[in-house]
Design an enzyme around this catalytic site. Structure first.
Site, PDB file in Angstrom:
ATOM      1  CB  ILE A 205      -0.894   0.073   1.258  1.00 29.22           C
ATOM      2  CG1 ILE A 205      -1.595  -1.257   1.548  1.00 29.22           C
ATOM      3  CG2 ILE A 205      -1.930   1.196   1.134  1.00 29.22           C
ATOM      4  CD1 ILE A 205      -2.114  -1.352   2.962  1.00 29.22           C
ATOM      5  CG  HIS A 206       2.831   2.998  -3.125  1.00 26.62           C
ATOM      6  ND1 HIS A 206       2.397   1.899  -3.820  1.00 26.62           N
ATOM      7  CD2 HIS A 206       3.089   3.947  -4.052  1.00 26.62           C
ATOM      8  CE1 HIS A 206       2.411   2.162  -5.105  1.00 26.62           C
ATOM      9  NE2 HIS A 206       2.816   3.401  -5.291  1.00 26.62           N
ATOM     10  NE  ARG A 207      -2.392   5.170  -7.091  1.00 22.80           N
ATOM     11  CZ  ARG A 207      -1.702   5.757  -8.058  1.00 22.80           C
ATOM     12  NH1 ARG A 207      -0.563   5.240  -8.469  1.00 22.80           N
ATOM     13  NH2 ARG A 207      -2.152   6.855  -8.612  1.00 22.80           N
ATOM     14  CG  ASP A 281      -1.706   1.300  -3.338  1.00 17.59           C
ATOM     15  OD1 ASP A 281      -0.557   0.858  -3.524  1.00 17.59           O
ATOM     16  OD2 ASP A 281      -2.004   2.056  -2.384  1.00 17.59           O
TER      17      ASP A 281
END
Length: 372
Positions: A205-207, A281
């Site tokens: 998860i990073h967006r 993501d």
């Protein structure tokens, strides 16, 4: 084949390093790597440079950690100075980052031929900064390397001259094939993590759309925690994501998960290759899963890679649909994994970098005068 003279390759993030590695190697001494520092830190980008065996780049300063407009303007000013002092024969940018837009604008301002790797991706989501970046780059690029026929169709629909477009495939295919460790290394890696092949979930998860919203972040972690009751969930955690989790007081949701530091690219590919399911993501993972033959749940509002959605991936928003989509994929079991493994990647045959070198050679070869 004619080798082009000095080519500036402008990048600023880890995915760009990965996707341009084979092109840089093929160009050899002709490649001048310029790193804007958009996402630079020693633990992430520095490690990637070493791991991928890339030459030391020219680093720009004052770009990382800044707002989008400041990143672009700071990089543009330094690139203009660099290209004035040492004009390259061509400039290569990849994808849709702020670094790519800066490189494209700097080339355009100095009249330097510009080649855009991974042209024509469209999410049709104007809320994404990346969508604006990729559209702008495609308008000014001299050569547009579309990864798929669908990307080419997007460009033609926008009125871009067909003569500027080449369908090359996506460089991610050769990146995955070349960087995936051999089977014995993968087996040892699974043992170190205490994992069994085809029996765990790998998530990233990073967006900003997910990490900057406490509600979205909570919904994603809640679903991963619920899935962890059924099979191990490995979560390599980006420092930025960890900071957002701590700020939103969501750390207890990490308890059921196997949280690790960010992984090197080869290590990530090895773990992805043997996962029962990926949840992410990331844009790049939407491509990588098709080369690895693994299913993916994409946690995003929109995607610019619909080719992956046909067979390999499902697009879902943060919330209960993550768990529902994950369980549908997991229910297909070994037969489902075998079916995906037998499918070709829609992103090409692994020769994109070779084709791009050929396009660069033609772009940088001076036109010969017509004999009288």
């Amino acid at each position: 084949m004619h080798q082009p003279t000095r080519v500036a390759i402008v990048l600023g993030t880890r995915p760009e390093l990965v996707k341009l590695t084979d092109l840089i190697r093929l160009l050899g001494p002709a490649a001048h790597l310029v790193h804007t520092g958009q996402h630079y830190d020693e633990a992430l980008s520095g490690r990637f440079l070493d791991e991928l065996g890339l030459p030391e780049p020219t680093f720009l300063t004052g770009v990382g950690g800044q707002p989008r407009a400041v990143q672009i303007s700071a990089a543009l000013a330094q690139l203009d100075e660099l290209f004035t002092a040492e004009p390259p024969a061509a400039v290569v940018v990849q994808g849709d980052t702020n670094a790519a837009l800066s490189g494209a604008l700097a080339a355009n301002a100095r009249g330097i031929p510009l080649l855009h790797v991974e042209a024509g991706l469209r999410s049709h989501d104007r809320a994404m900064p990346e969508e604006h970046n990729r559209v702008l780059i495609d308008r000014i690029a001299d050569v547009l390397c579309a990864a798929t026929p669908e990307n080419r169709a997007n460009l033609l629909a926008e009125g871009i001259d067909e003569a500027r477009i080449a369908v090359t495939g996506n460089t991610v295919v050769e990146a995955v094939r070349n960087q995936l460790p051999a089977q014995p290394e993968r087996t040892a890696l699974l043992a170190r993590h205490g994992l069994t092949a085809d029996s765990y979930l790998l998530a990233t998860i990073h967006r900003p759309e997910n990490t900057d919203s406490p509600a979205a972040l909570s919904a994603i972690l809640t679903e991963l925690a619920a899935l962890a009751e059924e099979l191990p969930v490995l979560l390599p955690l980006h420092p930025r994501t960890r900071a957002r989790i701590e700020a939103a007081e969501l750390t207890p949701l990490l308890a059921p998960l196997s949280v690790t530091a960010p992984l090197g690219y080869s290590e990530f590919l090895a773990l992805a290759r043997h996962s029962a399911l990926l949840v992410s993501d990331s844009g790049g993972i939407q491509e990588e899963c098709t080369v690895l033959g693994r299913p993916l749940v994409v946690v995003r509002r929109s995607t610019e890679r619909p080719e992956a959605m046909a067979e390999f991936a499902d697009l879902v928003p943060p919330g209960p649909e993550i768990g529902r989509a994950a369980r549908r994929r997991l229910a297909s079991g070994a037969a489902g994994l075998a079916r995906l493994a037998a499918l070709p990647s829609p992103f090409g045959d692994g020769l994109a970098s070779d084709r791009i070198v050929g396009l660069l050679a033609r772009l940088t070869t001076p036109a010969q005068p017509v004999a009288a």
